[in-house]
Design a protein around this motif. Structure first.
Motif, PDB file in Angstrom:
ATOM      1  N   TYR A   1       0.748  -1.197   0.036  1.00 53.28           N
ATOM      2  CA  TYR A   1       0.031   0.152   0.187  1.00 53.28           C
ATOM      3  C   TYR A   1       0.882   1.453  -0.061  1.00 53.28           C
ATOM      4  CZ  TYR A   1      -3.502   3.602   1.003  1.00 53.28           C
ATOM      5  OH  TYR A   1      -4.156   4.665   0.952  1.00 53.28           O
TER       6      TYR A   1
ATOM      7  N   LEU B   1      -0.260  12.347   0.254  1.00 60.09           N
ATOM      8  CA  LEU B   1      -1.212  11.779   1.282  1.00 60.09           C
ATOM      9  C   LEU B   1      -0.456  11.951   2.788  1.00 60.09           C
ATOM     10  CD1 LEU B   1      -2.721  10.970  -1.311  1.00 60.09           C
ATOM     11  CD2 LEU B   1      -3.251   8.840  -0.182  1.00 60.09           C
TER      12      LEU B   1
ATOM     13  N   GLU C   1       0.760   4.108  -3.077  1.00 61.36           N
ATOM     14  CA  GLU C   1       0.363   5.535  -2.640  1.00 61.36           C
ATOM     15  C   GLU C   1       1.394   6.654  -3.146  1.00 61.36           C
ATOM     16  OE1 GLU C   1       0.377   8.016   1.459  1.00 61.36           O
ATOM     17  OE2 GLU C   1      -1.272   6.433   1.619  1.00 61.36           O
TER      18      GLU C   1
END
Length: 206
Positions: free
Chosen positions: A10, A22, A14
């Motif tokens: 993940y 983020l 990302e």
């Protein structure tokens, strides 16, 4: 939504899509909440925010709730277990203490649910929040008009399709959580946006 299947990838997924933006959104108002006594983190994921929060908030007791056991394992490896209780549970069902938290954190979490589920979550969490609580929110956002709206709509379509295929995510569109928080006594104190309005950080106070 259960992210077990993509948990170990993940972070890199990302970064491929958004770089470190983020993470910037998650930590935008971190200095404003380091004095909390008891915090509730919902859908924390792999623990990058949690690790920074633990380092800066040395007196805060934290409940970290996530539906993904593998994400919780990653969070535990980053943040440790001192003052943090990890709960492998659905945030829509796990019991919360009434008025027990002076900080709530939902980073890129509310956008995983449909309108009815978000309304119910906000109601449950607001009941668990103290009268003077703060609520950190980071979310994707859909601009309302112009080429930025079209650009964001395309991005969101790709993201929702990816998570639907990889995690079983059911919702397909963003829900505006802001009226729901306001109806439960929270006021938007600060906000920032980036990526042409696609990403937002919010600090709500009661």
């Amino acid at each position: 939504m259960n992210c077990d299947s993509i948990a170990h990838w993940y972070r890199w997924l990302e970064y491929a899509g958004f770089g470190v933006e983020l993470e910037r959104r998650r930590c935008a108002f971190l200095p404003d909440v380091t004095g909390a006594q008891r915090a509730l983190l919902l859908g924390e994921g792999d623990g990058r925010f949690l690790g920074k929060f633990v380092d800066r908030s040395r007196a805060t007791r934290i409940d970290c709730v996530d539906a993904s056991a593998r994400m919780l394992d990653l969070a535990r490896s980053r943040a440790g277990v001192e003052r943090v209780a990890y709960h492998h549970a659905d945030a829509r069902a796990i019991p919360f203490p009434r008025a027990g938290y002076d900080l709530v954190v939902t980073h890129f979490f509310l956008d995983c649910f449909d309108e009815a589920a978000v309304a119910r979550l906000v109601e449950r969490v607001a009941d668990a929040a103290a009268p003077h609580a703060r609520w950190l929110v980071s979310e994707f956002r859909q601009p309302v008009a112009g080429w930025r709206a079209a650009w964001a709509k395309a991005w969101l379509g790709v993201l929702y399709l990816f998570f639907r295929l990889s995690t079983g995510l059911r919702t397909r569109r963003l829900v505006d959580h802001r009226p729901m928080l306001a109806s439960r006594g929270f006021r938007l104190a600060r906000e920032e946006s980036s990526r042409l309005g696609l990403l937002a950080s919010e600090l709500w106070v009661r």
